[in-house]
Motif scaffolding. Sequence first.
Motif, short mmCIF file in Angstrom:
data_model
loop_
_atom_site.label_atom_id
_atom_site.label_comp_id
_atom_site.label_asym_id
_atom_site.label_seq_id
_atom_site.Cartn_x
_atom_site.Cartn_y
_atom_site.Cartn_z
N LYS A 83 0.82 -1.20 0.00
CA LYS A 83 0.00 0.00 0.00
C LYS A 83 0.86 1.26 0.00
N PRO A 143 -2.85 8.89 1.86
CA PRO A 143 -2.35 7.65 2.47
C PRO A 143 -1.85 6.68 1.41
N GLY A 144 -0.70 6.11 1.65
CA GLY A 144 -0.15 5.12 0.72
C GLY A 144 0.83 5.68 -0.28
N LYS A 162 -0.30 14.24 1.41
CA LYS A 162 -1.34 13.93 2.40
C LYS A 162 -2.16 12.69 2.04
N ASP A 164 4.30 7.66 -0.95
CA ASP A 164 5.57 8.12 -0.41
C ASP A 164 6.15 9.11 -1.42
#
Length: 609
Positions: A136, A173-174, A171, A176
């Motif tokens: 993820k 999620p998941g 911001k 990088d």
Amino acid sequence: MSASLFEELKRRNVFRVGVSYLVLAWIVIQVTSIAVPALHLPDWVNSLVFYFGLIGFPFALFFAWAFEITPDGIKREADVDRSQSIAPQTGRYLDYTIIALLSVALLYFVWESRFETDTLTQPEVAAEHTPASISKVISIAVLAFENMSSDKEQSFFSDGISEEILNVLVKVPGLDVSSRTSSFQFKGRDIGIPAIAKELKVRYVVEGSVRKAGDNIRVTAQLIDSTNDKHLWSDTYDRPLNIENVFVIQDEIAGSIVQALSDVLGTNQIAVKVDKSTNNLDAYELYLKARTLFHARIDLDIADQLLVQAIDKDANFSKAWGIRSALQSLMVEYGYSDNSIDNVDRLTVEYAKTAIGLNPNSATAFAAMGLMMYNSNVDLRTQYNWEEIFELYEKALSIEPTSASALNWQGLSYLSVGELDEALKSFKQCIEYEPYYTPCVDNQMVMLGYMGTDDEAVKAFLDALDSGLVKLDQASYFLPLLARLNKELVFKSVTNLQTVLFGWRRHDELYDAYRNPGEIYTELITDIKRFSESNRVSEPTYLRMILLYIGDYDALPFTLSMWDKSLYNYRQSPQFHSFIKKSNVLKYWQNNGFPKQCKPQGKVDFYCD
């Protein structure tokens, strides 16, 4: 292979030994591959373990064939009476061993698969795979969008659009997301997406262009999978140029990127929203210009003037107020203002409170107030509780965890109260997020030298020089280290720089003084001060630090260096004790515990190594 030979190999457990050896060797190699980076061992250790394992295999088979374990010890197989042989029992033990080793290998395989990440070394993870079968966490970089406008000065606008998109993706999620300073270093460099992705250690790359022409704007963007250089998504936005459309375009690009990666992310419903910080396009453009200068720490007075103009056009522009609050201290620090300290403090608080009143999530404003209080404490002006200072940094970082400025100022504050490990942690975390952010790179390498980790400090400085992040005169911070390592040529090259003591005649004596720390070189101190006053040394910070190391304890300490192991005598001086008390540091220690290099003495005093 004849039947008789096959049976003899079975009887002597050669096959069982071979299988046991291979499984065990595989486990050892896997564990080593994890241990080597974790223990910071050289890569050749992995190769050495593999070669030993490979070489040992035929020896293991030969041992199994030629020797047998008996109740009386190891004997040559030819010397063992067949009626007394325990080879069958040994075979059963080897069976149990093989089962146990295979169980361990299976557990390791399951564990490794569970934590597998989406990186360039795993090109088989494609978007069409089901979410349950992949990681993820997805690595992505947003490059600086190319300025296609006829006016080349408009590059701040294209940079601003790409930075806003980056800030939104951070911001999600998941995802990088590679830092701004890392991604933007490739601006103007035509080296290809796969090469950029490899250097940034990301799989996906966003690139684009911006063209402003009269009353219209065209923004082109594309999302690229670097493993095959394939465009997963691209679009062009032709809109009338107004502030509403600028934010809408940023929203749509960020949303399209997330949607294109939705299968890999494991969700189809992730809301993305660009912060619409102003309703005035002119104010926004002025803010983007100022933010570029703020990031680069150049022309800070011009940046402040640009923000004044932006606020004149939109008094409710919280982001402009936030950066302006931070600029008040930075303009003085970097030599762009001679404003009085009292006025700087007043304006910092005023602008920060305005920003927070307009937007309670103004991370820069919280961090700027922390910086102002830190400066006030170490300059022995108005004294603030250090707990309040750290709370302000924590508030800023809870809003914007990757804020390089907040992490840098937090590190300096930890350093001032003697929490060296926490300070180093803040600087390292800052560099992890923003590898090319000069203030954190500078402070970390200096700290490594002052903590006595000479090899790490030298490597950090060489890396910074290689990346163009520091100037040679910053090696002045390393003068104690250079003296310890007997680097006389480098030491004198640095002290002879124009910004340090160029034209002074006693560099031999200064080098000898650094080679013999702890004494007070009164006559040398007087001569350096005389020279600096008549020659107007251009970098007084370096001079202040040099004087501290040869015994001039009366001036306010340079907080970066006051914990240097070479300054043991300074830490026993009345001046140091007075500074710790007047700067509220002792009160902080009494309330929160002393750092490991210091301890209390009675109720009102202390001792530091």
